[in-house]
Design a protein around this motif. Structure first.
Motif, PDB file in Angstrom:
ATOM      1  N   TYR A   1       8.334 -39.336 -18.053  1.00 43.49           N
ATOM      2  CA  TYR A   1       8.970 -38.150 -17.486  1.00 43.49           C
ATOM      3  C   TYR A   1       8.985 -38.140 -15.963  1.00 43.49           C
ATOM      4  CZ  TYR A   1       4.495 -35.871 -16.376  1.00 43.49           C
ATOM      5  OH  TYR A   1       3.278 -35.548 -15.839  1.00 43.49           O
ATOM      6  N   MET A   2       7.986 -38.726 -15.321  1.00 42.79           N
ATOM      7  CA  MET A   2       7.954 -38.681 -13.861  1.00 42.79           C
ATOM      8  C   MET A   2       9.109 -39.459 -13.234  1.00 42.79           C
ATOM      9  SD  MET A   2       5.539 -36.713 -12.808  1.00 42.79           S
ATOM     10  CE  MET A   2       5.260 -37.213 -11.102  1.00 42.79           C
ATOM     11  N   ASP A   3       9.561 -40.501 -13.919  1.00 42.95           N
ATOM     12  CA  ASP A   3      10.627 -41.346 -13.372  1.00 42.95           C
ATOM     13  C   ASP A   3      12.015 -40.920 -13.821  1.00 42.95           C
ATOM     14  OD1 ASP A   3       8.796 -43.008 -12.044  1.00 42.95           O
ATOM     15  OD2 ASP A   3       8.487 -44.202 -13.856  1.00 42.95           O
ATOM     16  N   ASN A   4      12.110 -39.964 -14.744  1.00 44.70           N
ATOM     17  CA  ASN A   4      13.419 -39.611 -15.311  1.00 44.70           C
ATOM     18  C   ASN A   4      13.677 -38.111 -15.302  1.00 44.70           C
ATOM     19  OD1 ASN A   4      14.365 -42.351 -16.493  1.00 44.70           O
ATOM     20  ND2 ASN A   4      12.259 -42.154 -17.225  1.00 44.70           N
ATOM     21  N   ARG A   5      13.039 -37.400 -14.370  1.00 47.82           N
ATOM     22  CA  ARG A   5      13.122 -35.940 -14.370  1.00 47.82           C
ATOM     23  C   ARG A   5      14.456 -35.403 -13.888  1.00 47.82           C
ATOM     24  NH1 ARG A   5       8.139 -34.085 -10.954  1.00 47.82           N
ATOM     25  NH2 ARG A   5       8.758 -35.937  -9.788  1.00 47.82           N
ATOM     26  N   GLU A   6      15.270 -36.227 -13.301  1.00 49.52           N
ATOM     27  CA  GLU A   6      16.541 -35.720 -12.776  1.00 49.52           C
ATOM     28  C   GLU A   6      17.618 -35.603 -13.847  1.00 49.52           C
ATOM     29  OE1 GLU A   6      17.024 -34.394  -9.859  1.00 49.52           O
ATOM     30  OE2 GLU A   6      14.957 -34.828  -9.283  1.00 49.52           O
ATOM     31  N   ARG A   7      17.453 -36.294 -14.960  1.00 45.92           N
ATOM     32  CA  ARG A   7      18.392 -36.181 -16.083  1.00 45.92           C
ATOM     33  C   ARG A   7      17.603 -36.347 -17.380  1.00 45.92           C
ATOM     34  NH1 ARG A   7      23.752 -36.094 -14.773  1.00 45.92           N
ATOM     35  NH2 ARG A   7      24.438 -36.665 -16.862  1.00 45.92           N
ATOM     36  N   GLY A   8      16.763 -35.355 -17.667  1.00 46.60           N
ATOM     37  CA  GLY A   8      15.852 -35.477 -18.794  1.00 46.60           C
ATOM     38  C   GLY A   8      16.167 -34.549 -19.949  1.00 46.60           C
ATOM     39  N   LEU A   9      15.851 -35.013 -21.156  1.00 46.74           N
ATOM     40  CA  LEU A   9      15.892 -34.208 -22.366  1.00 46.74           C
ATOM     41  C   LEU A   9      14.459 -33.986 -22.835  1.00 46.74           C
ATOM     42  CD1 LEU A   9      18.677 -36.078 -24.406  1.00 46.74           C
ATOM     43  CD2 LEU A   9      18.927 -33.904 -23.187  1.00 46.74           C
ATOM     44  N   VAL A  10      14.125 -32.768 -23.192  1.00 47.29           N
ATOM     45  CA  VAL A  10      12.790 -32.455 -23.686  1.00 47.29           C
ATOM     46  C   VAL A  10      12.916 -31.734 -25.018  1.00 47.29           C
ATOM     47  CG1 VAL A  10      10.642 -31.196 -23.278  1.00 47.29           C
ATOM     48  CG2 VAL A  10      11.819 -32.292 -21.368  1.00 47.29           C
ATOM     49  N   GLU A  11      12.223 -32.255 -26.038  1.00 55.28           N
ATOM     50  CA  GLU A  11      12.131 -31.531 -27.300  1.00 55.28           C
ATOM     51  C   GLU A  11      11.101 -30.422 -27.134  1.00 55.28           C
ATOM     52  OE1 GLU A  11      10.610 -32.154 -31.918  1.00 55.28           O
ATOM     53  OE2 GLU A  11      11.226 -33.912 -30.748  1.00 55.28           O
ATOM     54  N   VAL A  12      11.472 -29.207 -27.537  1.00 55.97           N
ATOM     55  CA  VAL A  12      10.564 -28.077 -27.412  1.00 55.97           C
ATOM     56  C   VAL A  12      10.516 -27.294 -28.721  1.00 55.97           C
ATOM     57  CG1 VAL A  12      10.858 -27.804 -24.912  1.00 55.97           C
ATOM     58  CG2 VAL A  12      12.388 -26.579 -26.476  1.00 55.97           C
ATOM     59  N   PHE A  13       9.521 -26.451 -28.833  1.00 54.13           N
ATOM     60  CA  PHE A  13       9.369 -25.513 -29.944  1.00 54.13           C
ATOM     61  C   PHE A  13       8.917 -24.203 -29.319  1.00 54.13           C
ATOM     62  CE2 PHE A  13       6.699 -24.151 -33.799  1.00 54.13           C
ATOM     63  CZ  PHE A  13       7.805 -23.576 -34.423  1.00 54.13           C
ATOM     64  N   PRO A  14       9.851 -23.266 -29.082  1.00 52.09           N
ATOM     65  CA  PRO A  14       9.511 -22.062 -28.324  1.00 52.09           C
ATOM     66  C   PRO A  14       8.314 -21.283 -28.856  1.00 52.09           C
ATOM     67  CG  PRO A  14      11.872 -22.273 -28.457  1.00 52.09           C
ATOM     68  CD  PRO A  14      11.306 -23.349 -29.341  1.00 52.09           C
ATOM     69  N   HIS A  15       8.124 -21.266 -30.172  1.00 47.03           N
ATOM     70  CA  HIS A  15       6.946 -20.579 -30.708  1.00 47.03           C
ATOM     71  C   HIS A  15       5.663 -21.202 -30.152  1.00 47.03           C
ATOM     72  CE1 HIS A  15       4.348 -18.358 -33.380  1.00 47.03           C
ATOM     73  NE2 HIS A  15       3.895 -19.462 -33.938  1.00 47.03           N
ATOM     74  N   ALA A  16       5.660 -22.528 -30.024  1.00 53.46           N
ATOM     75  CA  ALA A  16       4.506 -23.211 -29.432  1.00 53.46           C
ATOM     76  C   ALA A  16       4.392 -22.870 -27.946  1.00 53.46           C
ATOM     77  CB  ALA A  16       4.627 -24.721 -29.625  1.00 53.46           C
TER      78      ALA A  16
END
Length: 244
Positions: A135-150
């Motif tokens: 993530y540190m090297d690709n933060r300018e065009r990144g996709l993140v899987e999230v779970f809002p309840h978490a």
């Protein structure tokens, strides 16, 4: 800078856009195609998607892998490692099947295929799925899987109330307000009652992506299978249920 959070449904999404100052720019119900157009319009640093980024690869069914986790595990088969890591903390996402055919057989999981489609389309637009290693090297065009309840559970330090209750909606509103996110009251006042929980989820997704970008987030799961991003650099090991 912009950050987009996407709450995926079967035929549409709720898509939230925030900036680096935590101003909410917009939150809208959009078709999947319109959601892609919104990403291309804003060119966000991070797109956070409330849907699995890939199928279950069988790691939690491998007894050697389970033993290597270093803890006694009862059950927790047929799910992703990230889902196991959340469920052992009392947070229970839908287990992701190991084939697209199994996704299609379950009416309650059919939205997952739409999420997988969205990841693939955005990868074709040069977005990169982020994990704890890259993530540190690709933060300018990144996709993140999230779970809002978490995400809300981490922000609260405990499991929140049911989001389908006034108590749960108000709790989530206050949790986001306490992060410094602005315009929340205006955004929710213009939302239909049935949409408010989805609006809050999409904003929490965007905020989680913002924290990942700022190196203030964390990931759970196995890098090879896809990880879930959380809004806290230090993951709490346990949560207690709130008593009504």
């Amino acid at each position: 800078m912009k950050f987009i959070g996407i709450d995926v449904h079967l035929r549409s999404t709720v898509t939230a856009v925030i900036d680096e100052y935590l101003n909410i720019i917009e939150v809208k119900n959009l078709s999947l195609e319109e959601t892609v157009d919104k990403v291309l319009e804003y060119k966000p640093q991070i797109v956070s998607i409330d849907a699995p980024s890939g199928l279950n690869t069988g790691l939690m069914n491998d007894e050697n892998y389970r033993a290597a986790l270093g803890r006694k595990i009862n059950g927790h088969y047929n799910k992703k490692v990230s889902e196991y890591e959340l469920s052992r903390r009392g947070i229970n996402p839908f287990p992701t099947p190991d084939s697209i055919e199994k996704v299609r057989l379950r009416n309650d999981l059919s939205w997952m295929e739409k999420g997988l489609w969205l990841y693939e389309v955005l990868k074709e637009k040069n977005y990169i799925l982020l994990n704890q290693d890259n993530y540190m090297d690709n933060r300018e065009r990144g996709l993140v899987e999230v779970f809002p309840h978490a995400s809300f559970s981490v922000l609260a330090g405990q499991l929140p109330f049911n989001k389908n209750t006034e108590e749960g909606l108000n709790q989530r509103y206050l949790l986001l307000k306490n992060t410094g996110i602005s315009n929340l009251e205006d955004i929710l006042s213009n939302a239909k009652k049935k949409d408010k929980d989805d609006f809050l989820d999409s904003i929490a997704a965007a905020y989680t992506g913002y924290l990942i970008y700022k190196d203030l987030g964390s990931f759970v799961g196995d890098v090879m299978e896809g990880q879930i991003g959380l809004p806290d650099k230090m993951i709490r090991d346990s949560y207690k249920r709130m008593k009504k």
